[in-house]
Design a protein around this motif. Structure first.
Motif, short mmCIF file in Angstrom:
data_model
loop_
_atom_site.label_atom_id
_atom_site.label_comp_id
_atom_site.label_asym_id
_atom_site.label_seq_id
_atom_site.Cartn_x
_atom_site.Cartn_y
_atom_site.Cartn_z
N CYS A 96 0.85 -1.18 0.00
CA CYS A 96 0.00 0.00 0.00
C CYS A 96 0.89 1.24 0.00
CB CYS A 96 -0.98 0.02 1.16
SG CYS A 96 -0.26 0.19 2.80
N ALA A 97 0.35 2.33 -0.53
CA ALA A 97 1.12 3.55 -0.69
C ALA A 97 0.21 4.76 -0.47
CB ALA A 97 1.74 3.61 -2.08
N ALA A 98 0.82 5.86 -0.05
CA ALA A 98 0.08 7.08 0.25
C ALA A 98 0.74 8.28 -0.41
CB ALA A 98 0.00 7.31 1.75
N ARG A 99 -0.11 9.21 -0.88
CA ARG A 99 0.40 10.48 -1.40
C ARG A 99 -0.49 11.59 -0.87
NH1 ARG A 99 -1.69 13.25 -5.45
NH2 ARG A 99 0.37 13.94 -6.09
N ARG A 100 0.09 12.67 -0.45
CA ARG A 100 -0.66 13.80 0.07
C ARG A 100 -1.42 14.46 -1.08
NH1 ARG A 100 0.37 16.89 4.90
NH2 ARG A 100 -1.35 18.37 5.07
N GLY A 101 -2.73 14.58 -0.88
CA GLY A 101 -3.53 15.22 -1.91
C GLY A 101 -4.87 14.56 -2.10
N ASP A 102 -5.72 15.18 -2.93
CA ASP A 102 -7.07 14.70 -3.13
C ASP A 102 -7.16 13.49 -4.05
OD1 ASP A 102 -8.42 18.08 -3.20
OD2 ASP A 102 -8.10 16.70 -1.52
N TYR A 103 -6.36 13.50 -5.10
CA TYR A 103 -6.53 12.54 -6.18
C TYR A 103 -5.43 11.48 -6.20
CZ TYR A 103 -9.64 16.27 -7.49
OH TYR A 103 -10.63 17.22 -7.48
N TYR A 104 -5.80 10.31 -6.72
CA TYR A 104 -4.83 9.24 -6.81
C TYR A 104 -4.13 9.30 -8.16
CZ TYR A 104 -8.35 6.85 -9.67
OH TYR A 104 -9.26 6.53 -10.65
N TYR A 105 -3.00 8.62 -8.23
CA TYR A 105 -2.27 8.43 -9.47
C TYR A 105 -1.96 6.95 -9.63
CZ TYR A 105 -1.61 13.45 -9.86
OH TYR A 105 -1.84 14.80 -9.98
N THR A 106 -1.66 6.54 -10.85
CA THR A 106 -1.34 5.14 -11.09
C THR A 106 0.15 4.87 -11.16
OG1 THR A 106 -1.50 5.42 -13.48
CG2 THR A 106 -3.52 4.80 -12.31
N ARG A 107 0.95 5.92 -11.18
CA ARG A 107 2.41 5.75 -11.22
C ARG A 107 2.95 5.64 -9.80
NH1 ARG A 107 1.68 9.95 -14.79
NH2 ARG A 107 2.45 11.43 -13.24
N SER A 108 3.80 4.66 -9.57
CA SER A 108 4.35 4.46 -8.23
C SER A 108 5.20 5.63 -7.78
CB SER A 108 5.16 3.17 -8.18
OG SER A 108 6.25 3.22 -9.08
N THR A 109 5.80 6.33 -8.72
CA THR A 109 6.67 7.46 -8.37
C THR A 109 5.90 8.64 -7.78
OG1 THR A 109 6.53 8.20 -10.67
CG2 THR A 109 8.46 6.88 -10.04
N GLU A 110 4.59 8.62 -7.92
CA GLU A 110 3.77 9.71 -7.37
C GLU A 110 3.51 9.53 -5.87
OE1 GLU A 110 2.84 12.39 -8.84
OE2 GLU A 110 3.32 11.94 -10.94
N TYR A 111 3.84 8.39 -5.32
CA TYR A 111 3.53 8.09 -3.93
C TYR A 111 4.75 8.29 -3.04
CZ TYR A 111 -0.92 6.42 -5.55
OH TYR A 111 -2.18 6.35 -6.11
N ASP A 112 4.50 8.86 -1.87
CA ASP A 112 5.60 9.25 -0.99
C ASP A 112 5.88 8.23 0.11
OD1 ASP A 112 3.93 12.31 -1.30
OD2 ASP A 112 5.86 11.86 -2.24
N TYR A 113 4.87 7.48 0.51
CA TYR A 113 5.00 6.58 1.65
C TYR A 113 4.54 5.18 1.24
CZ TYR A 113 5.23 11.08 3.96
OH TYR A 113 5.58 12.36 4.31
N TRP A 114 5.27 4.19 1.75
CA TRP A 114 5.01 2.81 1.38
C TRP A 114 5.03 1.92 2.61
CZ3 TRP A 114 4.09 1.18 -3.64
CH2 TRP A 114 4.27 2.15 -4.64
#
Length: 124
Positions: A96-114
């Protein structure tokens, strides 16, 4: 910052079901869009499913559409992945991964925490 811990993986026969959970630390879970990724041996990490910050929008890779369902409970700081009709090709470590913000992305590089990952093995 958020810390993520996955659980719920295991060994299941083809056609079976599993539910993965991703528990987040802290009180800011609702500030993050979330995603599930997986990585099989010798393969690159791939997008599986994702959900927006408040849960109103979801996305899936074509190979799991109609079989997997992503959801979240912001009051419990937890995200889920319900996996039905599992196939041997679903075998992988799921992250699982998390990124700060409203919308999700499908690229793993967009996520900050794993998270550390949980193994899912589907036998034929």
């Amino acid at each position: 910052q958020v810390q993520l811990v996955e659980s719920g993986g295991g060994l299941v026969q083809a056609g079976g079901s599993l539910t993965l959970s991703c528990a987040a630390s802290g009180r800011t879970f609702s500030l993050y869009a979330m995603g599930w990724f997986r990585q099989a041996p010798g393969q690159e990490r791939e997008f599986v499913a994702a959900i927006s910050r408040l849960g109103g929008s979801t996305g899936y890779v074509d190979s799991v559409k109609g079989r997997f369902t992503i959801s979240r409970d912001n009051a419990k700081n937890t995200m889920y992945l319900q996996m039905n009709s599992l196939k041997p090709e679903d075998t992988a470590v799921y992250y699982c991964a998390a990124r700060r913000g409203d919308y999700y992305y499908t690229r793993s590089t967009e996520y900050d925490y794993w998270g550390q990952g949980t193994q899912v093995t589907v036998s034929s």
